[in-house]
Write a protein that holds these residues in place. Structure first.
Motif, PDB file in Angstrom:
ATOM      1  N   HIS A 178      -3.626  46.534 -26.741  1.00 26.95           N
ATOM      2  CA  HIS A 178      -4.233  45.332 -27.321  1.00 26.95           C
ATOM      3  C   HIS A 178      -5.725  45.560 -27.524  1.00 26.95           C
ATOM      4  CE1 HIS A 178      -0.804  42.573 -26.595  1.00 26.95           C
ATOM      5  NE2 HIS A 178      -0.561  43.388 -25.587  1.00 26.95           N
ATOM      6  N   SER A 179      -6.353  44.637 -28.267  1.00 24.40           N
ATOM      7  CA  SER A 179      -7.815  44.614 -28.340  1.00 24.40           C
ATOM      8  C   SER A 179      -8.279  43.170 -28.201  1.00 24.40           C
ATOM      9  CB  SER A 179      -8.320  45.225 -29.655  1.00 24.40           C
ATOM     10  OG  SER A 179      -8.003  44.397 -30.759  1.00 24.40           O
ATOM     11  N   HIS A 211       0.380  43.071 -31.457  1.00 22.82           N
ATOM     12  CA  HIS A 211      -0.529  42.421 -32.418  1.00 22.82           C
ATOM     13  C   HIS A 211      -1.125  43.441 -33.378  1.00 22.82           C
ATOM     14  CE1 HIS A 211      -0.934  39.605 -28.737  1.00 22.82           C
ATOM     15  NE2 HIS A 211      -0.003  39.151 -29.548  1.00 22.82           N
ATOM     16  N   ASP A 221      -4.932  42.003 -33.522  1.00 27.78           N
ATOM     17  CA  ASP A 221      -5.828  42.735 -32.633  1.00 27.78           C
ATOM     18  C   ASP A 221      -6.597  43.758 -33.462  1.00 27.78           C
ATOM     19  OD1 ASP A 221      -5.004  41.288 -30.482  1.00 27.78           O
ATOM     20  OD2 ASP A 221      -4.041  42.952 -29.423  1.00 27.78           O
ATOM     21  N   ARG A 237       0.054  37.353 -35.460  1.00 30.93           N
ATOM     22  CA  ARG A 237       0.448  36.540 -34.307  1.00 30.93           C
ATOM     23  C   ARG A 237       0.344  35.044 -34.609  1.00 30.93           C
ATOM     24  NH1 ARG A 237      -3.644  38.559 -30.272  1.00 30.93           N
ATOM     25  NH2 ARG A 237      -5.618  38.217 -31.264  1.00 30.93           N
TER      26      ARG A 237
HETATM   27 ZN   LIG Z   1      -3.067  41.572 -28.330  1.00 27.29          ZN
END
Ligand SMILES: [Zn+2]
Length: 267
Positions: free
Chosen positions: A159-160, A38, A64, A89
């Motif tokens: 990811h975040s 992302h 993200d 995404r």
């Molecule tokens: Zn993510």
């Protein structure tokens, strides 16, 4: 925005669109292989803005937030190959099985995505061929090559997460995400918990499953690689200073993990 694919419906990405895969440090010598599903929030010109205002396309539902800066800096500091995906995404989620309902979400959090409503099967397949497949094909190729060349490989998926989701504040600064690997996640959890200022989530705010994830089950678990996901809270990495601090902290921790894995004969 009107569709502009020159009448060729087999094309999603036009001449002005960038390729979905972005890589850094491909020749890096680190055992850690970094992925970032992302990383970006682009939409192909042919899809316009998906019917959303810019305020939605810059929110966490589109990408993200902050993780691109962390991933790039961590990749440089570790000398680790980074493979990232530049499209939003909301176009297609590169960490969902393509047959999952959330692969091309009609609603994300509370936002309806007009450009994803009533999407024909062919249009969904087009997004998969243009964005999802090249990204995952590239990760597979890189893992194939590393295994063939006997290069130690540990998959880390970056990811975040949003600090507040559906009105609920999340207490964790960082979380590990894992399922079947019993080698890397305990080490990562221990070293993160040794940091006195961190609240660390153990499979929080998300856990990995075959139904809701793709990168770790397919490229980590099915290939027999040590693996873990990492989720960093977005308010901590919203600016360059935060991204740099977190990359430095993670580079130090992954350096210690590499030493421990070598001592155990796992690398
Ligand atoms: Zn993510």
């Amino acid at each position: 925005m009107a569709l502009d694919t020159g009448g060729d419906t087999s094309l999603l990405l036009g001449s002005t669109d960038v390729p979905p895969v972005w890589e850094d440090n491909a020749a890096g010598g680190s055992p850690f292989l970094l992925t970032c599903d992302h990383y970006g929030r682009l939409t192909p010109q042919s899809l316009g803005d998906l019917g959303l205002p810019a305020s939605e396309l810059t929110r966490h539902i589109a990408w993200d937030i902050g993780i691109a800066g962390v991933a790039e800096s961590l990749s440089r500091q570790l000398g680790a190959h980074l493979i990232a995906q530049r499209y939003s995404r909301l176009v297609i989620d590169c960490n969902r099985p393509p047959d999952a309902p959330s692969s091309i979400p009609r609603i994300s959090e509370a936002t309806v995505i007009p450009g994803n409503e009533g999407l024909a099967r062919e249009a969904a397949a087009l997004r998969r061929r243009a964005v999802f497949d090249p990204y995952h094909r590239r990760i597979s190729e890189v893992i194939d090559r590393r295994l063939r060349d006997a290069v130690p490989t540990v998959l880390v998926s970056l990811h975040s997460f949003t600090a507040v989701y559906a009105g609920i504040a999340r207490p964790w600064h960082i979380g590990t995400l894992y399922h079947r690997d019993t080698r890397l996640p305990p080490l990562l959890l221990k070293l993160l918990r040794d940091e006195p200022d961190l609240v660390v989530g153990d499979n929080e705010p998300y856990a990995v499953s075959d139904e809701t994830d793709y990168t770790i089950p397919v490229h980590g678990e099915a290939r027999g690689l040590m693996n873990s996901g990492i989720e960093i809270r977005q308010d901590l990495i919203a600016d360059r200073a935060g991204q740099q601090q977190w990359a430095e902290r993670l580079a130090r921790i992954f350096g210690e993990i590499e030493t421990m894995l070598r001592a155990r004969g796992l690398l």
